[in-house]
Design a protein around this motif. Structure first.
Motif, PDB file in Angstrom:
ATOM      1  N   GLY A 168     -18.104   3.061  20.633  1.00 55.72           N
ATOM      2  CA  GLY A 168     -18.493   1.651  20.682  1.00 55.72           C
ATOM      3  C   GLY A 168     -19.546   1.382  21.734  1.00 55.72           C
ATOM      4  N   ALA A 169     -19.411   1.988  22.912  1.00 57.59           N
ATOM      5  CA  ALA A 169     -20.411   1.817  23.971  1.00 57.59           C
ATOM      6  C   ALA A 169     -21.750   2.389  23.519  1.00 57.59           C
ATOM      7  CB  ALA A 169     -19.941   2.479  25.260  1.00 57.59           C
ATOM      8  N   HIS A 170     -21.710   3.516  22.829  1.00 54.37           N
ATOM      9  CA  HIS A 170     -22.943   4.117  22.297  1.00 54.37           C
ATOM     10  C   HIS A 170     -23.626   3.152  21.326  1.00 54.37           C
ATOM     11  CE1 HIS A 170     -25.569   7.487  21.090  1.00 54.37           C
ATOM     12  NE2 HIS A 170     -25.546   6.871  19.911  1.00 54.37           N
ATOM     13  N   GLU A 171     -22.866   2.599  20.409  1.00 54.55           N
ATOM     14  CA  GLU A 171     -23.429   1.656  19.434  1.00 54.55           C
ATOM     15  C   GLU A 171     -23.995   0.419  20.127  1.00 54.55           C
ATOM     16  OE1 GLU A 171     -20.795   2.632  15.450  1.00 54.55           O
ATOM     17  OE2 GLU A 171     -20.088   1.075  16.819  1.00 54.55           O
ATOM     18  N   ARG A 172     -23.271  -0.118  21.100  1.00 52.80           N
ATOM     19  CA  ARG A 172     -23.760  -1.304  21.823  1.00 52.80           C
ATOM     20  C   ARG A 172     -25.048  -0.999  22.577  1.00 52.80           C
ATOM     21  NH1 ARG A 172     -18.256  -1.515  22.565  1.00 52.80           N
ATOM     22  NH2 ARG A 172     -18.313  -0.725  24.705  1.00 52.80           N
ATOM     23  N   GLU A 180     -27.983   1.396  15.307  1.00 55.81           N
ATOM     24  CA  GLU A 180     -27.217   2.644  15.325  1.00 55.81           C
ATOM     25  C   GLU A 180     -25.738   2.373  15.085  1.00 55.81           C
ATOM     26  OE1 GLU A 180     -27.294   6.888  17.504  1.00 55.81           O
ATOM     27  OE2 GLU A 180     -28.982   5.533  17.288  1.00 55.81           O
ATOM     28  N   ARG A 181     -25.178   3.078  14.104  1.00 53.00           N
ATOM     29  CA  ARG A 181     -23.769   2.946  13.740  1.00 53.00           C
ATOM     30  C   ARG A 181     -23.178   4.312  13.460  1.00 53.00           C
ATOM     31  NH1 ARG A 181     -23.570  -0.948  16.070  1.00 53.00           N
ATOM     32  NH2 ARG A 181     -23.936  -3.018  15.323  1.00 53.00           N
ATOM     33  N   ALA A 209     -17.720   6.419  34.214  1.00 54.00           N
ATOM     34  CA  ALA A 209     -19.019   6.719  33.610  1.00 54.00           C
ATOM     35  C   ALA A 209     -18.869   7.775  32.512  1.00 54.00           C
ATOM     36  CB  ALA A 209     -19.998   7.201  34.675  1.00 54.00           C
ATOM     37  N   PHE A 210     -18.059   8.787  32.781  1.00 51.10           N
ATOM     38  CA  PHE A 210     -17.799   9.856  31.814  1.00 51.10           C
ATOM     39  C   PHE A 210     -17.147   9.282  30.560  1.00 51.10           C
ATOM     40  CE2 PHE A 210     -15.167  13.298  30.118  1.00 51.10           C
ATOM     41  CZ  PHE A 210     -16.044  14.369  30.112  1.00 51.10           C
ATOM     42  N   ALA A 211     -16.112   8.483  30.743  1.00 51.62           N
ATOM     43  CA  ALA A 211     -15.398   7.894  29.604  1.00 51.62           C
ATOM     44  C   ALA A 211     -16.305   6.956  28.806  1.00 51.62           C
ATOM     45  CB  ALA A 211     -14.159   7.148  30.083  1.00 51.62           C
ATOM     46  N   LEU A 212     -17.096   6.163  29.487  1.00 51.12           N
ATOM     47  CA  LEU A 212     -18.007   5.236  28.823  1.00 51.12           C
ATOM     48  C   LEU A 212     -19.033   5.998  27.978  1.00 51.12           C
ATOM     49  CD1 LEU A 212     -18.621   2.174  28.667  1.00 51.12           C
ATOM     50  CD2 LEU A 212     -20.178   2.503  30.597  1.00 51.12           C
ATOM     51  N   SER A 213     -19.501   7.119  28.481  1.00 51.99           N
ATOM     52  CA  SER A 213     -20.502   7.912  27.767  1.00 51.99           C
ATOM     53  C   SER A 213     -19.948   8.589  26.518  1.00 51.99           C
ATOM     54  CB  SER A 213     -21.093   8.965  28.701  1.00 51.99           C
ATOM     55  OG  SER A 213     -21.825   8.330  29.729  1.00 51.99           O
ATOM     56  N   LEU A 214     -18.633   8.776  26.456  1.00 49.94           N
ATOM     57  CA  LEU A 214     -17.994   9.379  25.278  1.00 49.94           C
ATOM     58  C   LEU A 214     -17.461   8.334  24.303  1.00 49.94           C
ATOM     59  CD1 LEU A 214     -16.060  12.270  27.024  1.00 49.94           C
ATOM     60  CD2 LEU A 214     -17.874  12.543  25.329  1.00 49.94           C
ATOM     61  N   ASP A 215     -17.607   7.055  24.641  1.00 57.66           N
ATOM     62  CA  ASP A 215     -17.075   5.977  23.820  1.00 57.66           C
ATOM     63  C   ASP A 215     -18.065   5.619  22.710  1.00 57.66           C
ATOM     64  OD1 ASP A 215     -16.936   2.803  23.402  1.00 57.66           O
ATOM     65  OD2 ASP A 215     -14.937   3.588  23.834  1.00 57.66           O
ATOM     66  N   THR A 262     -29.678   2.278  30.609  1.00 53.81           N
ATOM     67  CA  THR A 262     -29.736   0.953  31.232  1.00 53.81           C
ATOM     68  C   THR A 262     -28.596   0.081  30.704  1.00 53.81           C
ATOM     69  OG1 THR A 262     -32.119   1.121  31.571  1.00 53.81           O
ATOM     70  CG2 THR A 262     -31.173  -1.111  31.545  1.00 53.81           C
ATOM     71  N   ALA A 263     -28.360   0.138  29.401  1.00 45.75           N
ATOM     72  CA  ALA A 263     -27.264  -0.632  28.801  1.00 45.75           C
ATOM     73  C   ALA A 263     -25.905  -0.128  29.283  1.00 45.75           C
ATOM     74  CB  ALA A 263     -27.345  -0.564  27.278  1.00 45.75           C
ATOM     75  N   LEU A 264     -25.738   1.190  29.390  1.00 50.85           N
ATOM     76  CA  LEU A 264     -24.468   1.741  29.904  1.00 50.85           C
ATOM     77  C   LEU A 264     -24.250   1.320  31.356  1.00 50.85           C
ATOM     78  CD1 LEU A 264     -24.308   5.370  28.451  1.00 50.85           C
ATOM     79  CD2 LEU A 264     -22.998   3.373  27.727  1.00 50.85           C
ATOM     80  N   ALA A 265     -25.321   1.358  32.155  1.00 53.78           N
ATOM     81  CA  ALA A 265     -25.203   0.950  33.554  1.00 53.78           C
ATOM     82  C   ALA A 265     -24.797  -0.517  33.659  1.00 53.78           C
ATOM     83  CB  ALA A 265     -26.522   1.201  34.290  1.00 53.78           C
ATOM     84  N   ALA A 266     -25.379  -1.370  32.815  1.00 47.84           N
ATOM     85  CA  ALA A 266     -25.008  -2.792  32.823  1.00 47.84           C
ATOM     86  C   ALA A 266     -23.547  -2.978  32.403  1.00 47.84           C
ATOM     87  CB  ALA A 266     -25.931  -3.578  31.895  1.00 47.84           C
ATOM     88  N   GLU A 267     -23.110  -2.234  31.400  1.00 46.88           N
ATOM     89  CA  GLU A 267     -21.712  -2.333  30.966  1.00 46.88           C
ATOM     90  C   GLU A 267     -20.771  -1.818  32.043  1.00 46.88           C
ATOM     91  OE1 GLU A 267     -18.892  -1.069  27.188  1.00 46.88           O
ATOM     92  OE2 GLU A 267     -21.055  -1.243  26.883  1.00 46.88           O
TER      93      GLU A 267
END
Length: 156
Positions: free
Chosen positions: A26-30, A37-38, A18-24, A142-147
């Protein structure tokens, strides 16, 4: 007046993921694709780290904005803080915390935002800004949780 709010989101993955995903980036943009957002400056791909900054360009409330934030605290895998260094707000601070919760992660977001322009900014905070940012970050989470769930399911 300053807008303050907390979001509490469950992710079906370990705190480290979860920590790594939140700092990514690409995940932020998705997670905010609906705003276009870019990352357009600073760290524009991969994982952002302590002391690094990123400039995002996005459309919010019908206006194209640029916001540059820097990671000012990084305590892997439990906490990081990003703060606006340039952008539309007088102040923007977002603390992200990650706690193990059963087999997943409890992700807590504490956000503090102050609008510019004195009394007009305070009116915008009350009428629009607080609710808009809460909805935006809830959609992001919600999108991060789904990913996270999709990746966790693929790992099994």
């Amino acid at each position: 007046m300053t807008v303050r709010f907390r979001l509490d989101t469950h992710l079906a993955c370990a705190p480290e993921r979860a920590f790594a995903l939140s700092l990514d980036i690409g995940a932020h943009e998705r997670s905010l694709a609906s705003t276009g957002e870019r990352a357009v400056g600073g760290v524009t791909a991969g994982t952002i780290g302590l002391g690094e900054s990123v400039t995002f360009r996005a459309r919010h409330l019908g206006v194209v904005w640029r916001l540059t934030s820097r990671i000012v605290v990084l305590e892997a895998p439990h906490r990081f803080v990003d703060e606006q260094v340039r952008g539309p707000f007088a102040r923007f601070r977002h603390e992200h915390r990650f706690e193990r919760a059963g087999t997943g992660t409890r992700m807590l977001d504490d956000v503090v935002v102050t609008a510019p322009f004195g009394p007009l900014g305070r009116l915008a905070e009350v009428v629009v800004l607080g609710r808009y940012l809460q909805r935006l970050l809830t959609a992001r989470n919600t999108a991060l949780a789904a990913e996270a769930a999709a990746v966790s399911g693929a790992d099994e």
